[in-house]
Design a protein around this motif. Structure first.
Motif, PDB file in Angstrom:
ATOM      1  N   GLU A  77      -9.036   2.497  -5.560  1.00 42.27           N
ATOM      2  CA  GLU A  77      -8.676   3.723  -4.845  1.00 42.27           C
ATOM      3  C   GLU A  77      -8.001   4.746  -5.771  1.00 42.27           C
ATOM      4  O   GLU A  77      -8.261   5.944  -5.672  1.00 42.27           O
ATOM      5  CB  GLU A  77      -7.728   3.370  -3.692  1.00 42.27           C
ATOM      6  CG  GLU A  77      -7.224   4.551  -2.904  1.00 42.27           C
ATOM      7  CD  GLU A  77      -6.234   4.126  -1.841  1.00 42.27           C
ATOM      8  OE1 GLU A  77      -5.202   4.816  -1.704  1.00 42.27           O
ATOM      9  OE2 GLU A  77      -6.472   3.126  -1.134  1.00 42.27           O
ATOM     10  N   LEU A  78      -7.151   4.275  -6.668  1.00 34.77           N
ATOM     11  CA  LEU A  78      -6.396   5.173  -7.546  1.00 34.77           C
ATOM     12  C   LEU A  78      -7.187   5.638  -8.770  1.00 34.77           C
ATOM     13  O   LEU A  78      -6.851   6.657  -9.371  1.00 34.77           O
ATOM     14  CB  LEU A  78      -5.119   4.491  -8.022  1.00 34.77           C
ATOM     15  CG  LEU A  78      -4.108   4.122  -6.945  1.00 34.77           C
ATOM     16  CD1 LEU A  78      -2.960   3.343  -7.560  1.00 34.77           C
ATOM     17  CD2 LEU A  78      -3.609   5.343  -6.214  1.00 34.77           C
ATOM     18  N   ASN A  95       4.232   8.108  -8.178  1.00 30.21           N
ATOM     19  CA  ASN A  95       3.558   9.193  -8.880  1.00 30.21           C
ATOM     20  C   ASN A  95       3.685   8.992 -10.391  1.00 30.21           C
ATOM     21  O   ASN A  95       4.578   9.547 -11.014  1.00 30.21           O
ATOM     22  CB  ASN A  95       4.151  10.538  -8.458  1.00 30.21           C
ATOM     23  CG  ASN A  95       3.297  11.693  -8.920  1.00 30.21           C
ATOM     24  OD1 ASN A  95       2.151  11.507  -9.296  1.00 30.21           O
ATOM     25  ND2 ASN A  95       3.859  12.881  -8.896  1.00 30.21           N
ATOM     26  N   ARG A 107      -5.201   7.118 -12.005  1.00 30.84           N
ATOM     27  CA  ARG A 107      -4.046   6.241 -12.193  1.00 30.84           C
ATOM     28  C   ARG A 107      -4.507   4.796 -12.326  1.00 30.84           C
ATOM     29  O   ARG A 107      -5.566   4.422 -11.838  1.00 30.84           O
ATOM     30  CB  ARG A 107      -3.079   6.370 -11.006  1.00 30.84           C
ATOM     31  CG  ARG A 107      -2.507   7.764 -10.900  1.00 30.84           C
ATOM     32  CD  ARG A 107      -1.391   7.843  -9.887  1.00 30.84           C
ATOM     33  NE  ARG A 107      -1.912   7.762  -8.529  1.00 30.84           N
ATOM     34  CZ  ARG A 107      -1.154   7.507  -7.468  1.00 30.84           C
ATOM     35  NH1 ARG A 107       0.126   7.297  -7.605  1.00 30.84           N
ATOM     36  NH2 ARG A 107      -1.688   7.465  -6.270  1.00 30.84           N
ATOM     37  N   LEU A 123      -6.636  -1.359  -4.196  1.00 26.65           N
ATOM     38  CA  LEU A 123      -5.759  -0.216  -4.467  1.00 26.65           C
ATOM     39  C   LEU A 123      -6.029   0.367  -5.855  1.00 26.65           C
ATOM     40  O   LEU A 123      -5.986   1.584  -6.043  1.00 26.65           O
ATOM     41  CB  LEU A 123      -4.287  -0.618  -4.338  1.00 26.65           C
ATOM     42  CG  LEU A 123      -3.782  -0.801  -2.910  1.00 26.65           C
ATOM     43  CD1 LEU A 123      -2.411  -1.471  -2.915  1.00 26.65           C
ATOM     44  CD2 LEU A 123      -3.731   0.523  -2.180  1.00 26.65           C
ATOM     45  N   VAL A 131       2.657   1.701  -3.474  1.00 29.87           N
ATOM     46  CA  VAL A 131       1.762   2.182  -4.518  1.00 29.87           C
ATOM     47  C   VAL A 131       1.335   3.626  -4.270  1.00 29.87           C
ATOM     48  O   VAL A 131       1.363   4.462  -5.176  1.00 29.87           O
ATOM     49  CB  VAL A 131       0.530   1.255  -4.635  1.00 29.87           C
ATOM     50  CG1 VAL A 131      -0.561   1.865  -5.483  1.00 29.87           C
ATOM     51  CG2 VAL A 131       0.950  -0.103  -5.170  1.00 29.87           C
ATOM     52  N   ARG A 132       0.952   3.931  -3.047  1.00 18.94           N
ATOM     53  CA  ARG A 132       0.461   5.284  -2.743  1.00 18.94           C
ATOM     54  C   ARG A 132       1.546   6.348  -2.869  1.00 18.94           C
ATOM     55  O   ARG A 132       1.241   7.505  -3.138  1.00 18.94           O
ATOM     56  CB  ARG A 132      -0.142   5.313  -1.350  1.00 18.94           C
ATOM     57  CG  ARG A 132      -1.462   4.574  -1.270  1.00 18.94           C
ATOM     58  CD  ARG A 132      -2.004   4.533   0.127  1.00 18.94           C
ATOM     59  NE  ARG A 132      -3.286   3.829   0.156  1.00 18.94           N
ATOM     60  CZ  ARG A 132      -3.664   3.054   1.150  1.00 18.94           C
ATOM     61  NH1 ARG A 132      -2.886   2.892   2.218  1.00 18.94           N
ATOM     62  NH2 ARG A 132      -4.834   2.438   1.096  1.00 18.94           N
ATOM     63  N   ASN A 133       2.811   5.978  -2.689  1.00 19.53           N
ATOM     64  CA  ASN A 133       3.905   6.940  -2.795  1.00 19.53           C
ATOM     65  C   ASN A 133       4.430   7.098  -4.213  1.00 19.53           C
ATOM     66  O   ASN A 133       5.250   7.972  -4.465  1.00 19.53           O
ATOM     67  CB  ASN A 133       5.052   6.552  -1.858  1.00 19.53           C
ATOM     68  CG  ASN A 133       4.672   6.712  -0.410  1.00 19.53           C
ATOM     69  OD1 ASN A 133       3.881   7.579  -0.051  1.00 19.53           O
ATOM     70  ND2 ASN A 133       5.219   5.864   0.441  1.00 19.53           N
ATOM     71  N   ALA A 178       0.836  -1.205   0.000  1.00 18.55           N
ATOM     72  CA  ALA A 178       0.000   0.000   0.000  1.00 18.55           C
ATOM     73  C   ALA A 178       0.868   1.251   0.000  1.00 18.55           C
ATOM     74  O   ALA A 178       0.627   2.188  -0.770  1.00 18.55           O
ATOM     75  CB  ALA A 178      -0.940  -0.008   1.195  1.00 18.55           C
ATOM     76  N   ALA A 179       1.890   1.291   0.824  1.00 15.50           N
ATOM     77  CA  ALA A 179       2.782   2.451   0.865  1.00 15.50           C
ATOM     78  C   ALA A 179       3.547   2.588  -0.442  1.00 15.50           C
ATOM     79  O   ALA A 179       3.711   3.708  -0.959  1.00 15.50           O
ATOM     80  CB  ALA A 179       3.754   2.329   2.031  1.00 15.50           C
TER      81      ALA A 179
END
Length: 91
Positions: free
Chosen positions: A49-50, A19, A54, A46, A15-17, A12-13
């Motif tokens: 969520e994106l 860009n 993305r 995920l 993917v979320r970080n 999760a971190a």
């Protein structure tokens, strides 16, 4: 953008970080079974969520997978503009 999830990593971190409009996560075959199951389960939520800004997809190579096959799968997923939340197993 290719992201690599290694043993002990937090998908999760990771993917979320990142860009980029298109994310493809390569999941290390060295992950223990629980971490592998968690990584597989996380891709769909995920991706939702994106979306729609993305896209997120993943490849799960085996230890014997040829580098050329992994690269081809990553390239395919990166270029497939209407594909998100997909998991490809590479043997």
């Amino acid at each position: 953008m290719l992201l690599r999830l290694e043993a002990g990593g937090d998908i999760a971190a990771l993917v979320r970080n990142a860009n980029a409009r298109s994310l493809v996560v390569s999941i290390s075959p060295a992950l223990d079974p629980l971490a592998m199951a968690q990584a597989r389960a996380a891709i769909g939520p995920l991706a939702v969520e994106l979306a729609p800004a993305r896209r997120l997809n993943a490849v799960f190579p085996t230890e014997t997978a040829a580098a050329a096959h992994i690269d081809a799968a990553v390239e395919f997923l990166d270029q497939a503009r209407s594909t998100t939340g997909q998991l490809l197993d590479i043997a």
